[in-house]
Design an enzyme around this catalytic site. Structure first.
Site, PDB file in Angstrom:
ATOM      1  N   ARG A  68       0.630  -1.156  -0.122  1.00 33.21           N
ATOM      2  CA  ARG A  68       0.201   0.051   0.057  1.00 33.21           C
ATOM      3  C   ARG A  68       0.827   1.344   0.047  1.00 33.21           C
ATOM      4  O   ARG A  68       0.396   2.185  -0.392  1.00 33.21           O
ATOM      5  CB  ARG A  68      -1.077   0.111   1.164  1.00 33.21           C
ATOM      6  CG  ARG A  68      -1.598   1.254   1.333  1.00 33.21           C
ATOM      7  CD  ARG A  68      -2.932   1.503   2.128  1.00 33.21           C
ATOM      8  NE  ARG A  68      -2.715   0.929   3.668  1.00 33.21           N
ATOM      9  CZ  ARG A  68      -1.817   1.680   4.346  1.00 33.21           C
ATOM     10  NH1 ARG A  68      -1.486   2.623   4.297  1.00 33.21           N
ATOM     11  NH2 ARG A  68      -1.767   1.155   5.743  1.00 33.21           N
ATOM     12  N   TYR A 118     -13.631  16.436 -17.625  1.00 33.20           N
ATOM     13  CA  TYR A 118     -13.731  15.116 -17.472  1.00 33.20           C
ATOM     14  C   TYR A 118     -15.165  14.827 -16.728  1.00 33.20           C
ATOM     15  O   TYR A 118     -14.787  15.465 -15.376  1.00 33.20           O
ATOM     16  CB  TYR A 118     -12.335  14.298 -17.151  1.00 33.20           C
ATOM     17  CG  TYR A 118     -12.900  12.690 -16.914  1.00 33.20           C
ATOM     18  CD1 TYR A 118     -12.880  11.947 -17.865  1.00 33.20           C
ATOM     19  CD2 TYR A 118     -13.176  12.282 -15.523  1.00 33.20           C
ATOM     20  CE1 TYR A 118     -13.208  10.584 -17.563  1.00 33.20           C
ATOM     21  CE2 TYR A 118     -13.122  10.873 -15.375  1.00 33.20           C
ATOM     22  CZ  TYR A 118     -13.289  10.210 -16.358  1.00 33.20           C
ATOM     23  OH  TYR A 118     -13.514   8.709 -16.168  1.00 33.20           O
ATOM     24  N   ASP A 164      -4.370  18.031 -16.243  1.00 38.14           N
ATOM     25  CA  ASP A 164      -4.686  16.559 -16.686  1.00 38.14           C
ATOM     26  C   ASP A 164      -4.144  16.216 -18.075  1.00 38.14           C
ATOM     27  O   ASP A 164      -4.549  16.851 -18.776  1.00 38.14           O
ATOM     28  CB  ASP A 164      -6.330  16.084 -16.533  1.00 38.14           C
ATOM     29  CG  ASP A 164      -6.361  14.852 -16.896  1.00 38.14           C
ATOM     30  OD1 ASP A 164      -5.769  14.237 -17.849  1.00 38.14           O
ATOM     31  OD2 ASP A 164      -7.434  14.391 -16.459  1.00 38.14           O
ATOM     32  N   LYS A 203      -5.489   5.169 -19.932  1.00 34.67           N
ATOM     33  CA  LYS A 203      -5.628   5.537 -21.255  1.00 34.67           C
ATOM     34  C   LYS A 203      -4.134   5.132 -22.010  1.00 34.67           C
ATOM     35  O   LYS A 203      -3.994   4.196 -22.153  1.00 34.67           O
ATOM     36  CB  LYS A 203      -6.247   6.943 -21.366  1.00 34.67           C
ATOM     37  CG  LYS A 203      -7.300   7.154 -20.329  1.00 34.67           C
ATOM     38  CD  LYS A 203      -8.757   6.409 -20.683  1.00 34.67           C
ATOM     39  CE  LYS A 203      -9.448   6.512 -19.343  1.00 34.67           C
ATOM     40  NZ  LYS A 203      -9.904   7.733 -18.970  1.00 34.67           N
TER      41      LYS A 203
HETATM   42  C1  LIG Z   1     -10.511   8.343 -17.733  1.00 38.90           C
HETATM   43  C2  LIG Z   1     -10.014   9.703 -17.558  1.00 38.90           C
HETATM   44  C3  LIG Z   1      -9.742  10.325 -16.074  1.00 38.90           C
HETATM   45  C4  LIG Z   1     -10.187   9.121 -14.968  1.00 38.90           C
HETATM   46  O1  LIG Z   1      -9.079   8.195 -15.063  1.00 38.90           O
HETATM   47  P1  LIG Z   1      -9.586   6.747 -14.110  1.00 38.90           P
HETATM   48  O2  LIG Z   1      -8.367   5.970 -14.576  1.00 38.90           O
HETATM   49  O3  LIG Z   1     -10.791   6.251 -15.035  1.00 38.90           O
HETATM   50  O4  LIG Z   1      -9.862   6.976 -12.707  1.00 38.90           O
HETATM   51  C5  LIG Z   1      -9.557  11.218 -15.807  1.00 38.90           C
HETATM   52  N1  LIG Z   1      -9.396  12.443 -16.660  1.00 38.90           N
HETATM   53  C6  LIG Z   1      -9.374  12.112 -17.943  1.00 38.90           C
HETATM   54  C7  LIG Z   1      -8.988  13.096 -19.140  1.00 38.90           C
HETATM   55  C8  LIG Z   1      -9.799  10.674 -18.316  1.00 38.90           C
HETATM   56  O5  LIG Z   1      -9.846  10.568 -19.817  1.00 38.90           O
END
Ligand SMILES: *Cc1c(COP(=O)(O)O)cnc(C)c1O
Length: 388
Positions: free
Chosen positions: A54, A108, A180, A205
């Site tokens: 953890r 998002y 992000d 992603k």
């Molecule tokens: C998918 C996504 C998230 C969230 O990510 P998870 O891995 O699903 O928790 C945050 N920001 C963007 C731009 C995303 O496409």
């Protein structure tokens, strides 16, 4: 002592080798999976050095943290259990009750909900602005503003904000800037080079790229990442070692995939522009796109995400039925092309009027371009539109 400090000059080399364990573990070429929750105690006087999964301190975590930092060109990075856990821990590391955040609208969906429902429970408020003009940011500023939160490319309209101006604004007012970087990935954009304090990722992603795990990451200065690490350790958002292994494997092809996706998305976007069933295409790689000027200046490529409007909502529905290669699914950034109607997925929670206002209408289709043959993909889109 195992070291994780190896780095090279080129990104292509670093996605494969940066931070690899030295000496290698038992001679293994690939980092083995350390599927152990706890580790030998060692010296009892050093409880602070406790090794426990953890606390994100297995060799699988160390390799990823080191590699992500090199890719983002930051001092440090931290891998987490999801994009949302990376963002949550980062925000909680820099915000306390009474603090205020400025973010753009069209965030998002998960973050939209975070700022609307979770933040207020903790006394954290957020002003969401139309970020296309610099005055919006100045007007939203309050004495208790601490953080500016933005996304490198917005979803689902693929807008590019003036990120240089946003960094300058944050600097001028002593705010922590968080971006992000999921849609761009370090192949197309390295936010720290532009002056952002922290970048966060949904590693689910592009970083992983194979639609088979959920993971997140945050990168920044050593001091900033230590703050996030404390929150992560206490909140419990560590990534499982097996998922670490898969992420390390996926990331090795990040540059190959992203360059291919940049090129294929541009070809698909151009073919869509030329199609009479298509009303408009959103992709910053197109010369006359509103985001093109900034994208050309600060991005290496515009990525694999694009969206387009058909002439009618019925055409959009028929396109989804007729298209043969893409998979009709949410999420993004994998090797397979995905198509989805945002009005029926990410934006289903809005009323029809709200969706109209933000441009997420029933004729809008979002595409996550994969690594398939560009030619075959374009031909498939064309046949699907021809019959739509
Ligand atoms: C998918 C996504 C998230 C969230 O990510 P998870 O891995 O699903 O928790 C945050 N920001 C963007 C731009 C995303 O496409």
């Amino acid at each position: 002592m195992t070291e994780y400090s190896r780095r090279f000059a080129a990104l292509d080399t670093n996605v494969v080798h940066a931070g690899r364990p030295e000496p290698s573990v038992e001679g293994a070429v690939v980092t083995p999976i350390f599927q152990s929750a706890n580790y030998l105690m060692g010296d009892e006087s050093a409880y602070g050095d406790l090794r426990y999964a953890r606390l994100s301190n297995s060799p699988n975590h160390h390799v990823l943290d080191a590699r992500l930092a090199v890719l983002e060109n930051t001092e440090a990075a931290l891998v987490t259990s999801s994009g949302m856990s990376a963002i949550t821990c980062t925000l909680l590391a820099f915000l306390r009750s009474g603090d205020h955040v400025i973010a753009h609208n069209s965030l998002y969906g998960g973050m939209q909900a975070w700022f609307e429902h979770e933040g207020p429970k903790l006394g954290i408020t957020c002003t969401r602005i139309d970020a296309k003009t610099a005055e919006g940011w100045e007007r939203a500023l309050r004495p208790e503003t601490r953080v500016v939160y933005v996304e490198s490319i917005t979803n689902p309209l693929m807008e590019v904000l003036d990120l240089e101006a946003i960094v300058a604004f944050a600097r001028r007012h002593g705010l922590t800037s968080i971006i992000d970087n999921t849609f761009t990935s370090p192949v197309n954009f390295r936010p720290h080079d532009l002056g952002f304090d922290l970048s966060v990722h949904s590693a689910t992603k592009y970083l992983n790229g194979h639609s088979d795990i959920v993971a997140g990451a945050v990168a920044g200065t050593r001091a900033h990442i230590e703050r996030v690490r404390h929150v992560l350790n206490h909140m419990g958002g560590s990534l499982d070692p097996h998922a670490c292994f898969l992420l390390e494997r996926g990331m090795k092809t990040l540059v190959l995939r992203m360059e291919r996706q940049n090129a294929t998305a541009l070809r698909v976007a151009r073919a869509l522009v030329a199609n009479r069933k298509v009303r408009r295409v959103n992709y910053a790689g197109l010369e006359d796109d509103p985001g093109s000027k900034i994208a050309r200046k600060i991005f290496k490529g515009c990525g694999g995400m694009l969206s387009f409007y058909t002439q009618t909502a019925e055409q959009a529905a028929r396109f989804l039925e007729r298209v043969r290669i893409p998979i009709h699914a949410a999420s993004l950034g994998g090797t397979e092309t995905l198509v989805v109607r945002p009005s029926r997925s990410s934006h289903l929670g809005l009323t029809a009027e709200e969706r109209d206002r933000v441009g997420v209408t029933d004729d809008l289709i979002r595409v996550s371009v994969g690594i398939e043959s560009a030619e075959e993909l374009v031909a498939d889109f064309e046949q699907a539109l021809a019959g739509a």
